[in-house]
Design an enzyme around this catalytic site. Structure first.
Site, PDB file in Angstrom:
ATOM      1  N   ASN A  40       7.879  -6.374  -9.676  1.00 22.42           N
ATOM      2  CA  ASN A  40       6.678  -5.572  -9.393  1.00 22.42           C
ATOM      3  C   ASN A  40       6.295  -5.721  -7.923  1.00 22.42           C
ATOM      4  O   ASN A  40       7.152  -5.426  -7.070  1.00 22.42           O
ATOM      5  CB  ASN A  40       5.543  -5.754 -10.411  1.00 22.42           C
ATOM      6  CG  ASN A  40       5.082  -7.157 -10.692  1.00 22.42           C
ATOM      7  OD1 ASN A  40       5.755  -7.914 -11.336  1.00 22.42           O
ATOM      8  ND2 ASN A  40       3.892  -7.500 -10.236  1.00 22.42           N
ATOM      9  N   ASP A  41       5.098  -6.127  -7.595  1.00 23.91           N
ATOM     10  CA  ASP A  41       4.572  -6.000  -6.217  1.00 23.91           C
ATOM     11  C   ASP A  41       5.501  -6.483  -5.092  1.00 23.91           C
ATOM     12  O   ASP A  41       6.123  -7.540  -5.220  1.00 23.91           O
ATOM     13  CB  ASP A  41       3.317  -6.860  -6.029  1.00 23.91           C
ATOM     14  CG  ASP A  41       2.325  -6.743  -7.147  1.00 23.91           C
ATOM     15  OD1 ASP A  41       2.553  -5.957  -8.072  1.00 23.91           O
ATOM     16  OD2 ASP A  41       1.320  -7.461  -7.098  1.00 23.91           O
ATOM     17  N   ASP A 173      -4.016 -12.839  -4.893  1.00 22.07           N
ATOM     18  CA  ASP A 173      -3.294 -11.972  -3.948  1.00 22.07           C
ATOM     19  C   ASP A 173      -3.764 -12.137  -2.506  1.00 22.07           C
ATOM     20  O   ASP A 173      -4.149 -11.154  -1.843  1.00 22.07           O
ATOM     21  CB  ASP A 173      -3.389 -10.492  -4.389  1.00 22.07           C
ATOM     22  CG  ASP A 173      -2.977 -10.296  -5.834  1.00 22.07           C
ATOM     23  OD1 ASP A 173      -2.262 -11.152  -6.361  1.00 22.07           O
ATOM     24  OD2 ASP A 173      -3.388  -9.291  -6.436  1.00 22.07           O
ATOM     25  N   GLU A 224      -6.903  -5.582  -6.913  1.00 23.60           N
ATOM     26  CA  GLU A 224      -5.763  -6.460  -6.661  1.00 23.60           C
ATOM     27  C   GLU A 224      -5.176  -6.158  -5.280  1.00 23.60           C
ATOM     28  O   GLU A 224      -5.408  -5.082  -4.717  1.00 23.60           O
ATOM     29  CB  GLU A 224      -4.670  -6.230  -7.720  1.00 23.60           C
ATOM     30  CG  GLU A 224      -5.157  -6.449  -9.147  1.00 23.60           C
ATOM     31  CD  GLU A 224      -4.069  -6.287 -10.209  1.00 23.60           C
ATOM     32  OE1 GLU A 224      -3.960  -7.167 -11.063  1.00 23.60           O
ATOM     33  OE2 GLU A 224      -3.346  -5.281 -10.207  1.00 23.60           O
TER      34      GLU A 224
END
Ligand code: FRU
Length: 516
Positions: A40-41, A173, A224
């Protein structure tokens, strides 16, 4: 021997011998994706010593989200990527969630020496068991460092460096940058539906400075992956600060989305520009990308001053269906790298994006020109783009009341349609007939992008890869990124005129080459 064991070891073999095929069905050919398993990120993007680093949220033992590691790749040209071994693995403090990497040029942390500048990763430790029992303090901020150009990482022995004393359920984050004016590090951190700003002189000891965002923007989900950075205002002798914030759910077309805010930062606090504030009243977000598939995007650290660009990359998927998309040994890809710039129209700031010039390296000599014409009915514009990998740049004009679409399609009549509805002044993407659409009930829904600026003609710069399209409209004023899963390359481009008259002013399709 379990299937899982076999699969993991095949992947390790692939890694060891660099045998990635990257020819699987739905595998993007010029976007980053992991060789196998779940991603993901994007994390910790940083430029150092001739290399662009890309770390990413990675679960190396399956194609769904799981205990998070940091995967790692480097590139010398932003297009071709070399996969490197895992950078960070879970430990007693938990999974390794998203965060950033900085080059500690002055060795303020003491983790390196003057000759051996350390790279510092600042990330969230997420403790799944503490989360389960509801302690509320399962997310804390930690450090790791590398003194060998990011090849190996050592976690700081005194982690965490920021504890979660207020027991904020979502507290993660960290994005860190050096604030030259005050000679100190600044961290922006997502704390549920607001931003916390911290400062430090050595990256180990952090002081809480301020909180921002309580009454701004879309707030129906969790905030986020924040980012905060200065940008010069193009054409003005002025600098403003931009805050990026991902939100999930609450995106402009459902699920995940990225908002942006423009204001000032004085080293302690972020203040929203007053004209910008009026645009985002009553829970309204200002969106960086209206497509469903651009999330958790942040910008590169330490791009050299002589380059000066603000380079952005996002996860090209959506939490609505990311774990269910129909790929086999890996899941998901990143967007293309984009350059962000800040513009001012009357007194309104506008964040724009463009594809980076490095894309030129993979543009081939195969160019199909699209001749100018006025069209009132459907017609084929280009055929024979057999790889389905191309950049389509087109400028069009149309009468009031017109609805039209550009259909990117294959012989099985699967298609992605990018359109404009002059009645509602919306761009849209229709992927309802794009092939495999069953991964989620909302996958086939139309994506709408309301146009909030004056435009005379319609200009689209579109990247088409095996499983994604990215539209940058009107010189970067609007973006739409959308994934798709067709059974064959989208080798033809047609114009579909619903009502009215469309004039093609100019256009061309340039074939792009695979980077794998
Ligand atoms: C965003 C996110 C982050 C978190 C990470 C976990 O997509 O939820 O907030 O750090 O993913 O994988």
């Amino acid at each position: 021997m379990s299937d899982n064991f076999l699969r993991v070891n095949v992947c390790e073999l692939y890694c060891a011998f660099n045998l990635y095929m990257y020819t699987e069905k739905h595998r993007n050919q010029y976007h980053f994706s992991p060789p196998s398993d779940w991603m993901n990120d994007p994390n910790g993007m940083v430029y150092y010593d001739g290399e662009y680093h890309l770390f990413y949220q990675y679960y190396p033992d399956g194609t769904k989200w799981g205990p998070m590691h940091w995967g790692h790749a480097v590139s010398k040209d932003l297009m071709h990527w070399e996969h490197l071994p895992l950078a960070l693995e879970p430990d007693a403090l938990g999974y390794i969630f998203s965060g950033s990497v900085v080059v500690d040029w002055k060795n303020s942390s003491g983790f390196g020496t003057e000759e051996q500048v350390p790279m510092i990763a600042i990330f969230t430790h997420h403790h799944p068991k503490r989360k389960e029992v509801g302690m509320g303090d399962h997310e804390v901020q930690s450090l790791a460092y590398s003194i060998d150009r990011g090849r190996t990482w050592t976690k700081y022995a005194d982690n965490p460096v920021i504890t979660n004393t207020n027991k904020l359920f979502d507290f993660r984050d960290p994005k860190v940058f050096w604030y030259e004016k005050m000679e100190r590090w600044i961290m922006v951190l997502a704390a549920k539906d607001r931003i916390h700003i911290y400062c430090s002189v050595d990256l180990k000891n952090w002081l809480f400075e301020s909180e921002w965002g309580m009454q701004y923007g879309e707030r129906k989900g969790v905030w986020e992956c924040p980012d905060l950075f200065p940008l010069p205002v193009v054409g003005y002798d002025e600098e403003k600060w931009v805050m990026l914030l991902s939100i999930n759910p609450g995106g402009p077309n459902g699920g995940s989305g990225t908002q942006y805010f423009v204001g000032d930062f004085d080293g302690n606090k972020f203040t929203l520009d007053s004209s910008f504030a009026s645009r985002i009243e009553n829970g309204k977000g200002e969106w960086l990308d209206f497509g469903p598939d651009s999330y958790a995007g942040v910008t590169w650290s330490d791009i050299p001053k002589q380059d000066g660009r603000r380079l952005f990359l996002a996860w090209m998927s959506n939490w609505l269906y990311g774990e269910k998309v129909p790929t086999d040994i890996w899941r998901s890809a990143m967007t293309q790298v984009k350059e962000l710039s800040l513009h001012k129209l009357e007194d309104q700031y506008q964040l724009r994006a463009s594809f980076v010039k490095e894309l030129g390296q993979i543009e081939s000599d195969l160019v199909a020109d699209i001749a100018p014409r006025v069209a009132t009915e459907n017609q084929v514009l280009v055929e024979g783009l057999t790889s389905g990998l191309y950049r389509l740049q087109i400028e069009m004009d149309c009468e009031p009341g017109t609805t039209f679409g550009l259909k990117l399609h294959n012989e099985q009549d699967e298609m992605m349609v990018i359109g404009f509805d002059a009645n509602t002044n919306n761009y849209f993407i229709d992927r309802s007939k794009s092939g495999l659409i069953d991964c989620h009930e909302d996958f086939a829904k139309m994506t709408f992008a309301p146009i909030s600026y004056e435009h005379n003609t319609i200009k689209w710069d579109i990247l088409v890869d095996s499983a994604s399209i990215e539209v940058i409209a009107d010189d970067g004023q609007l973006q739409m990124s959308s994934i798709y899963f067709a059974n064959a390359p989208l080798s033809s481009i047609s114009l579909v005129v619903g009502e009215g008259k469309v004039e093609i002013v100019e256009g061309k399709a340039t074939v792009l080459q695979s980077v794998w």
